[in-house]
Design a protein around this motif. Structure first.
Motif, PDB file in Angstrom:
ATOM      1  N   TYR A  70       0.836  -8.516   2.756  1.00  0.00           N
ATOM      2  CA  TYR A  70       1.108  -9.074   1.435  1.00  0.00           C
ATOM      3  C   TYR A  70       0.173  -8.419   0.434  1.00  0.00           C
ATOM      4  O   TYR A  70      -1.048  -8.480   0.587  1.00  0.00           O
ATOM      5  N   LEU A  71       0.735  -7.764  -0.564  1.00  0.00           N
ATOM      6  CA  LEU A  71      -0.042  -7.068  -1.584  1.00  0.00           C
ATOM      7  C   LEU A  71      -0.009  -7.907  -2.855  1.00  0.00           C
ATOM      8  O   LEU A  71       1.001  -7.968  -3.539  1.00  0.00           O
ATOM      9  N   TYR A  72      -1.107  -8.574  -3.141  1.00  0.00           N
ATOM     10  CA  TYR A  72      -1.166  -9.450  -4.310  1.00  0.00           C
ATOM     11  C   TYR A  72      -1.697  -8.710  -5.532  1.00  0.00           C
ATOM     12  O   TYR A  72      -1.150  -8.778  -6.607  1.00  0.00           O
ATOM     13  N   SER A  73      -2.771  -7.977  -5.351  1.00  0.00           N
ATOM     14  CA  SER A  73      -3.453  -7.338  -6.471  1.00  0.00           C
ATOM     15  C   SER A  73      -3.142  -5.845  -6.522  1.00  0.00           C
ATOM     16  O   SER A  73      -3.124  -5.166  -5.499  1.00  0.00           O
ATOM     17  N   ALA A  74      -2.951  -5.338  -7.733  1.00  0.00           N
ATOM     18  CA  ALA A  74      -2.728  -3.901  -7.910  1.00  0.00           C
ATOM     19  C   ALA A  74      -3.989  -3.101  -7.610  1.00  0.00           C
ATOM     20  O   ALA A  74      -3.921  -1.886  -7.448  1.00  0.00           O
ATOM     21  N   LYS A  75      -5.142  -3.767  -7.504  1.00  0.00           N
ATOM     22  CA  LYS A  75      -6.387  -3.076  -7.180  1.00  0.00           C
ATOM     23  C   LYS A  75      -6.362  -2.522  -5.762  1.00  0.00           C
ATOM     24  O   LYS A  75      -7.139  -1.637  -5.417  1.00  0.00           O
ATOM     25  N   LYS A  76      -5.494  -3.041  -4.930  1.00  0.00           N
ATOM     26  CA  LYS A  76      -5.378  -2.568  -3.549  1.00  0.00           C
ATOM     27  C   LYS A  76      -4.355  -1.437  -3.420  1.00  0.00           C
ATOM     28  O   LYS A  76      -4.110  -0.943  -2.330  1.00  0.00           O
ATOM     29  N   LEU A  77      -3.740  -1.060  -4.542  1.00  0.00           N
ATOM     30  CA  LEU A  77      -2.747   0.005  -4.553  1.00  0.00           C
ATOM     31  C   LEU A  77      -3.387   1.257  -5.135  1.00  0.00           C
ATOM     32  O   LEU A  77      -3.898   1.241  -6.249  1.00  0.00           O
ATOM     33  N   HIS A  78      -3.382   2.335  -4.365  1.00  0.00           N
ATOM     34  CA  HIS A  78      -3.964   3.609  -4.771  1.00  0.00           C
ATOM     35  C   HIS A  78      -2.888   4.681  -4.652  1.00  0.00           C
ATOM     36  O   HIS A  78      -1.870   4.468  -4.001  1.00  0.00           O
ATOM     37  N   PRO A  79      -3.097   5.837  -5.275  1.00  0.00           N
ATOM     38  CA  PRO A  79      -2.094   6.885  -5.107  1.00  0.00           C
ATOM     39  C   PRO A  79      -1.854   7.189  -3.624  1.00  0.00           C
ATOM     40  O   PRO A  79      -2.796   7.485  -2.890  1.00  0.00           O
ATOM     41  N   PHE A  80      -0.629   7.017  -3.204  1.00  0.00           N
ATOM     42  CA  PHE A  80      -0.153   7.328  -1.851  1.00  0.00           C
ATOM     43  C   PHE A  80      -0.628   6.378  -0.756  1.00  0.00           C
ATOM     44  O   PHE A  80      -0.283   6.573   0.397  1.00  0.00           O
ATOM     45  N   CYS A  81      -1.428   5.361  -1.063  1.00  0.00           N
ATOM     46  CA  CYS A  81      -1.861   4.464   0.008  1.00  0.00           C
ATOM     47  C   CYS A  81      -2.062   3.032  -0.501  1.00  0.00           C
ATOM     48  O   CYS A  81      -2.290   2.803  -1.683  1.00  0.00           O
TER      49      CYS A  81
ATOM     50  N   ALA B 123       1.087   4.994  -7.370  1.00  0.00           N
ATOM     51  CA  ALA B 123       2.320   4.731  -6.639  1.00  0.00           C
ATOM     52  C   ALA B 123       2.113   5.039  -5.164  1.00  0.00           C
ATOM     53  O   ALA B 123       1.438   5.998  -4.800  1.00  0.00           O
ATOM     54  N   ALA B 124       2.712   4.196  -4.316  1.00  0.00           N
ATOM     55  CA  ALA B 124       2.639   4.395  -2.869  1.00  0.00           C
ATOM     56  C   ALA B 124       3.989   4.051  -2.265  1.00  0.00           C
ATOM     57  O   ALA B 124       4.630   3.076  -2.664  1.00  0.00           O
ATOM     58  N   TYR B 125       4.399   4.849  -1.307  1.00  0.00           N
ATOM     59  CA  TYR B 125       5.660   4.640  -0.598  1.00  0.00           C
ATOM     60  C   TYR B 125       5.400   3.740   0.600  1.00  0.00           C
ATOM     61  O   TYR B 125       4.471   3.965   1.366  1.00  0.00           O
ATOM     62  N   ALA B 126       6.218   2.715   0.751  1.00  0.00           N
ATOM     63  CA  ALA B 126       6.101   1.802   1.897  1.00  0.00           C
ATOM     64  C   ALA B 126       7.455   1.742   2.592  1.00  0.00           C
ATOM     65  O   ALA B 126       8.418   1.235   2.025  1.00  0.00           O
ATOM     66  N   GLU B 127       7.506   2.275   3.787  1.00  0.00           N
ATOM     67  CA  GLU B 127       8.768   2.237   4.534  1.00  0.00           C
ATOM     68  C   GLU B 127       8.789   1.084   5.529  1.00  0.00           C
ATOM     69  O   GLU B 127       9.709   0.955   6.312  1.00  0.00           O
ATOM     70  N   TYR B 128       7.808   0.241   5.482  1.00  0.00           N
ATOM     71  CA  TYR B 128       7.694  -0.918   6.371  1.00  0.00           C
ATOM     72  C   TYR B 128       7.803  -2.188   5.528  1.00  0.00           C
ATOM     73  O   TYR B 128       7.603  -2.160   4.311  1.00  0.00           O
ATOM     74  N   PRO B 129       8.097  -3.317   6.127  1.00  0.00           N
ATOM     75  CA  PRO B 129       8.166  -4.566   5.367  1.00  0.00           C
ATOM     76  C   PRO B 129       6.805  -4.919   4.764  1.00  0.00           C
ATOM     77  O   PRO B 129       5.787  -4.890   5.449  1.00  0.00           O
ATOM     78  N   ILE B 130       6.800  -5.212   3.487  1.00  0.00           N
ATOM     79  CA  ILE B 130       5.587  -5.625   2.794  1.00  0.00           C
ATOM     80  C   ILE B 130       5.991  -6.522   1.625  1.00  0.00           C
ATOM     81  O   ILE B 130       6.920  -6.204   0.888  1.00  0.00           O
ATOM     82  N   ALA B 131       5.335  -7.652   1.497  1.00  0.00           N
ATOM     83  CA  ALA B 131       5.569  -8.556   0.374  1.00  0.00           C
ATOM     84  C   ALA B 131       4.590  -8.186  -0.733  1.00  0.00           C
ATOM     85  O   ALA B 131       3.491  -7.701  -0.464  1.00  0.00           O
ATOM     86  N   TYR B 132       4.990  -8.422  -1.971  1.00  0.00           N
ATOM     87  CA  TYR B 132       4.128  -8.051  -3.094  1.00  0.00           C
ATOM     88  C   TYR B 132       4.344  -9.019  -4.246  1.00  0.00           C
ATOM     89  O   TYR B 132       5.369  -9.680  -4.353  1.00  0.00           O
ATOM     90  N   SER B 133       3.348  -9.096  -5.110  1.00  0.00           N
ATOM     91  CA  SER B 133       3.372 -10.040  -6.230  1.00  0.00           C
ATOM     92  C   SER B 133       4.066  -9.421  -7.437  1.00  0.00           C
ATOM     93  O   SER B 133       4.436  -8.251  -7.437  1.00  0.00           O
ATOM     94  N   THR B 134       4.177 -10.205  -8.491  1.00  0.00           N
ATOM     95  CA  THR B 134       4.815  -9.729  -9.715  1.00  0.00           C
ATOM     96  C   THR B 134       3.889  -8.835 -10.538  1.00  0.00           C
ATOM     97  O   THR B 134       4.279  -8.369 -11.600  1.00  0.00           O
ATOM     98  N   TYR B 135       2.671  -8.582 -10.072  1.00  0.00           N
ATOM     99  CA  TYR B 135       1.774  -7.646 -10.739  1.00  0.00           C
ATOM    100  C   TYR B 135       2.148  -6.200 -10.434  1.00  0.00           C
ATOM    101  O   TYR B 135       1.523  -5.279 -10.944  1.00  0.00           O
ATOM    102  N   LEU B 136       3.133  -6.006  -9.586  1.00  0.00           N
ATOM    103  CA  LEU B 136       3.547  -4.675  -9.160  1.00  0.00           C
ATOM    104  C   LEU B 136       5.031  -4.467  -9.438  1.00  0.00           C
ATOM    105  O   LEU B 136       5.804  -5.411  -9.454  1.00  0.00           O
ATOM    106  N   TYR B 137       5.391  -3.213  -9.644  1.00  0.00           N
ATOM    107  CA  TYR B 137       6.799  -2.835  -9.746  1.00  0.00           C
ATOM    108  C   TYR B 137       7.239  -2.252  -8.420  1.00  0.00           C
ATOM    109  O   TYR B 137       6.429  -1.711  -7.658  1.00  0.00           O
ATOM    110  N   CYS B 138       8.523  -2.326  -8.187  1.00  0.00           N
ATOM    111  CA  CYS B 138       9.104  -1.781  -6.970  1.00  0.00           C
ATOM    112  C   CYS B 138      10.295  -0.911  -7.355  1.00  0.00           C
ATOM    113  O   CYS B 138      11.132  -1.321  -8.157  1.00  0.00           O
TER     114      CYS B 138
END
Length: 135
Positions: free
Chosen positions: A11-22, A64-79
């Protein structure tokens, strides 16, 4: 916070955990808790299972990071879910590029000098792409 095999997904809640490609994964959610009461999306579990590109809404540049596996995310992120699976790596690299970030910053970024400079999804959709991509 623990991964339970076959019962939970990241579960990705915060955009701080999202980095380019990872994506730094430190939270997990039990799949039975992905309901309309907890997420605003109808059919959220199916939606979170698809291949996708996740990107931040706020900040100085697009991560931006590509996720080919199931992952939940908050509304702080775009998909972004693409029609053609062959372009996921290309679009992810494009979104992380200095050229793309310069273009978005120049034309579409909102509140550039504010604390929460952001982009909207329309700005991402309006990034110019070549009509034909060759190898």
């Amino acid at each position: 916070k623990e991964y339970i095999e076959n019962r939970s997904i990241p579960y990705l809640y915060s955009a701080k955990k999202l980095h380019p490609f990872c994506i730094d994964q430190d939270l997990f959610i039990i799949q039975q808790e992905i309901t309309k009461n907890n997420f605003r999306r109808l059919g959220a579990e199916e939606y979170f299972s698809k291949k996708k590109i996740l990107l931040n809404r706020f900040g100085d540049r697009i991560n931006a990071a590509y996720a080919e596996y199931p992952i939940a995310y908050s509304t702080y992120l775009y998909c972004l879910i693409l029609k053609d699976d062959n372009y996921y790596y290309f679009i992810t690299a494009l979104l992380n590029s200095d050229l793309c970030n310069y273009y978005v910053h120049l034309f579409d970024r909102k509140r550039v000098d504010g604390n929460y400079s952001n982009i909207d999804l329309l700005a991402i959709r309006n990034i110019p792409l070549p009509k034909e991509l060759d190898k």
